[in-house]
Scaffold this active site. Sequence first.
Site, short mmCIF file in Angstrom:
data_model
loop_
_atom_site.label_atom_id
_atom_site.label_comp_id
_atom_site.label_asym_id
_atom_site.label_seq_id
_atom_site.Cartn_x
_atom_site.Cartn_y
_atom_site.Cartn_z
N GLN A 129 40.17 40.33 40.66
CA GLN A 129 40.56 41.93 40.43
C GLN A 129 41.07 41.93 41.58
O GLN A 129 40.51 43.07 41.82
CB GLN A 129 39.47 42.49 39.72
CG GLN A 129 39.40 42.50 38.01
CD GLN A 129 41.09 42.96 37.03
OE1 GLN A 129 42.00 44.24 38.17
NE2 GLN A 129 41.40 42.27 36.21
N SER A 130 41.59 41.08 42.85
CA SER A 130 41.20 41.81 43.77
C SER A 130 41.94 42.95 44.41
O SER A 130 43.58 42.54 44.17
CB SER A 130 41.60 40.68 44.87
OG SER A 130 42.18 40.81 46.17
#
Length: 343
Positions: free
Chosen positions: A82-83
């Site tokens: 989920q960068s």
Amino acid sequence: MDLSRFPRQRYTEFATPIHPMPRFSAALAASCPGGVGPEVWIKRDDMLGLFPGGNKTRKLEFLVADALAAGADTLVTCGAPQSNHCRITLAAAVKEGLKCRFILEERVPNSYDPQASGNNFMFRLLGVEKITVVPGGSNVAEAMQREADELAAAGRRGYVIPGGGSNAIGGLGYVACAQEMQQQFFEQGLRFDRVIVGSGSSGTHGGLVAGFLGNNIDIPIIGIGVSRDPADQQPLVIREAQAIADLLRAKFTVRPEDVICVGGYWQPKYSVPNAMMIEAVQMLARTEAILLDPVYTGKIMAGLIGLARQGHFKRQEKLLFVHTGGLPSLHVYEDVVLGANSK
Ligand SMILES: *Cc1c(COP(=O)(O)O)cnc(C)c1O
């Protein structure tokens, strides 16, 4: 410090606002010893460009300019599933007409879900060229280099951006932020006793430290760890701040006492929720209508709240909290963040 000799692509047309948070400060004070707490203000780096932007937008202004100067046609970077960093790098690539590839590291086993919402959804919507998922603890730098080699073999040119955009060039973005703040303090007649910021891959904390030292801004910066306690985090930040100062040919040495790190708020693990984060996210939403994220800014604000309740700040000290962004991942943790009220 003279940033003008470095190429820069502008992604934000304005200085992000600095404003007080009176309702949050009052709610916090009510839970502090003697009912007295700090006066908390916020620097809205969640409003940066490449919307929904965040601290990575500032670093990418310098990194992407460097990539373009090097003739790159593809940005290669890495991050967690989920960068925010990957999503904002991709957004910059789209804007510049470049392709973008990610190496995603599953720091939490099996956490990558190609159908996930939040940043992951935006990877697909913005048109990422390729995603390679590797297990936690893999040599991610090597994997990115392999990607760049593959591009070169195909007659293309990749530009590798390290995790979080945290090298000396990326860190210039937070030297620019330090200068922006200094100008705002001057123009708005503001005096702060401390700045509170998150400390992860360290470009944000390190860039602010280098920028404050280099511009003689005499305000202590407290870095709240999002993935490491001080024994591991402080050396990283010192190294990053020094690399930035050296790139700017500044003459000073970053000393350990310049880099204040606080731990204890990121556990049990990077990106895994805890109760203090949930309280912080709810508290800011319900007092100021400002949205924090569960992975970074929720835990960073939990650190500010925790320090205040421990009586760490002097009577009515004036704090500036740097909101570093992260909005999209809030949607991946909706039930967690609503907590007991989700029913
Ligand atoms: C990456 C990130 C951080 C941490 O910043 P570093 O420069 O990696 O230390 C903090 N907040 C948000 C929202 C982020 O995406």
